[in-house]
Design a protein around this motif. Structure first.
Motif, short mmCIF file in Angstrom:
data_model
loop_
_atom_site.label_atom_id
_atom_site.label_comp_id
_atom_site.label_asym_id
_atom_site.label_seq_id
_atom_site.Cartn_x
_atom_site.Cartn_y
_atom_site.Cartn_z
N SER A 1 0.85 -1.18 0.00
CA SER A 1 0.00 0.00 0.00
C SER A 1 0.89 1.24 0.00
O SER A 1 1.84 1.33 0.79
CB SER A 1 -0.91 0.02 1.23
N PHE A 2 0.58 2.20 -0.88
CA PHE A 2 1.34 3.45 -0.86
C PHE A 2 0.55 4.58 -0.22
O PHE A 2 0.81 5.76 -0.48
CB PHE A 2 1.87 3.83 -2.25
N ALA A 3 -0.39 4.22 0.65
CA ALA A 3 -1.12 5.22 1.44
C ALA A 3 -0.31 5.53 2.69
O ALA A 3 -0.70 5.22 3.81
CB ALA A 3 -2.50 4.72 1.80
N ALA A 4 0.87 6.13 2.48
CA ALA A 4 1.77 6.47 3.58
C ALA A 4 2.58 7.69 3.18
O ALA A 4 2.74 8.00 2.00
CB ALA A 4 2.69 5.30 3.91
N ASP A 5 3.12 8.38 4.17
CA ASP A 5 3.94 9.56 3.95
C ASP A 5 5.14 9.24 3.06
O ASP A 5 5.68 8.13 3.09
CB ASP A 5 4.42 10.08 5.31
N ASP A 6 5.58 10.20 2.26
CA ASP A 6 6.68 9.98 1.31
C ASP A 6 7.93 9.48 2.00
O ASP A 6 8.61 8.55 1.51
CB ASP A 6 7.01 11.28 0.57
N LEU A 7 8.30 10.07 3.14
CA LEU A 7 9.51 9.65 3.83
C LEU A 7 9.38 8.23 4.37
O LEU A 7 10.34 7.46 4.36
CB LEU A 7 9.83 10.63 4.97
N VAL A 8 8.18 7.88 4.82
CA VAL A 8 7.93 6.52 5.29
C VAL A 8 8.06 5.52 4.14
O VAL A 8 8.67 4.46 4.27
CB VAL A 8 6.54 6.43 5.94
#
Length: 390
Positions: free
Chosen positions: A371-378
């Protein structure tokens, strides 16, 4: 000694493996482990302020009583507006039902219409709960496998070959979880040409990710592409993904009145009305400002491109570019000689601090969903860990 037995229906299903991986990540964090979870399908953006304010106003206004089982009149009207504005489906509020999340709507539609011996066609990779709900209802799952090279979409020939006198439902998910694949209108019309010859087959069109599409043009859905089939299509939507309201548990579905009434009959016994406060918030979500969605889509699109590029740069991994939602279905076939199966692979990644879900949880194989529903740095740190682990 008391005999601890459960029903045969419960014995036919397995726990959700996406939820299990998320729970395992939470457990490891509680033990002090540094775990990045990319296993859950949940936007990381805050719920829009006007939605929060509507929930507060409902509490302050004493909207804490039972509502109509199928939802408040205001929310059913807002849902009808959503279906017309965002999906092109024109239905009166009487053909809309509000449920405690989209999952409840799928449960009710299938349990209200399936009998033992019935078959349900489900393209794979599929959302984990689809086959389990079918099995719980006592019907049989018919797998329609798809490949990334074919856009993770079924073909008319594949559909026609799978239909038998026992076929009761076809489940379509566009944009799809876990693949992000979408069906263009012309392909839906081709599938509709097959379905016309089999009037017993109902279609569940799960369009909950429709607001999160990255390709140009209007969203395509079966009841619009083939309006003559609308009387046997249930379209499922909601606010969980589009408005970052997963915890509110509100789904909305539009379909033929007989089916909506059947679902309401079941809902009157299994839960009653959805939460009254959540319904007020969902009314504001669907009837209120939608401009923020353009910004969210663009941010998701940038993340998608970032993740696709990083995954495809790791030897042994590859992924197509998803059309919508916020998932990548990653092929790790070249690594199976090393790990044996995708479950061993995802456990290896978990030991290196990243939680993802094995493709086999979705009826696939030799890979995982991220899942790419996360902050860019994360996301950058998670992808660095995946590369290092492999």
């Amino acid at each position: 000694m008391f005999e601890q037995t459960t029903s045969a229906a419960l014995g036919r299903i397995s726990p959700s493996r996406t939820s299990a991986m998320t729970d395992r990540a939470i457990e490891l964090r509680a033990q002090g482990r540094d775990i990045i979870s990319l296993s859950v399908g949940e936007p990381d953006f805050p719920t829009p302020p006007h939605v929060i304010e509507a929930a507060k106003a409902a509490l302050d206004g004493g909207q804490t009583r039972y509502t109509a089982v199928a939802g408040t009149a205001a929310l059913r009207e807002a849902a009808a507006l959503h279906f017309r504005r965002d999906l092109g489906i024109t239905v009166p509020p009487s053909q809309v039902i509000v449920t405690a999340g989209g999952k409840q709507a799928i449960f009710e539609a299938l349990l209200a219409t399936l009998d033992p011996g019935d078959e349900v066609l489900i393209p794979s990779p599929w959302w984990v709960s689809y086959p389990e709900i079918v099995r719980f209802a006592g019907a049989s799952v018919v797998d329609l496998p798809t490949q990334g090279s074919g856009g993770f979409r079924i073909t008319p020939a594949q559909l026609e070959a799978a239909i038998t006198p026992a076929t009761r439902w076809l489940l379509l998910n566009s944009p799809g979880n876990p693949t992000g694949a979408t069906y263009p209108a012309e392909e839906l019309r081709a599938l509709g040409a097959v379905l016309r010859r089999f009037p017993r087959v109902l279609v569940l069109s799960d369009d909950i990710y429709a607001p999160l599409r990255y390709n140009e043009g209007a969203h395509a859905t079966l009841s619009v592409a083939c309006p003559d089939l609308a009387d046997r299509v249930l379209t499922v939507s909601g606010v969980s993904k589009s408005h970052a309201m997963t915890g509110f548990r509100i789904g909305v579905s539009a379909g033929p009145e007989w089916l909506v009434k059947a679902m309401g009959k079941l809902q009157s016994h299994n839960s009653g009305n959805p939460c009254s406060i959540a319904q007020a918030a969902a009314t504001a979500a669907l009837a209120g400002p939608q401009e923020f969605l353009a910004d969210w889509r663009e941010r998701f699109r940038v993340r998608r491109d970032r993740v696709v590029a990083a995954i495809n740069a790791i030897p042994g991994l590859s992924t197509p570019v998803p059309d919508g939602a916020f998932y990548c279905m990653v092929d790790a076939g070249p690594l199976m000689a090393r790990f044996g199966d995708d479950e061993a692979l995802v456990m290896h990644l978990l030991e290196h601090g990243v939680a993802v879900v094995a493709a086999s949880a979705f009826g696939g194989a030799q890979g995982f969903r991220i899942s790419f529903a996360a902050d860019d740095l994360v996301l950058d740190e998670a992808l660095r860990r995946i590369a290092a682990a492999l």
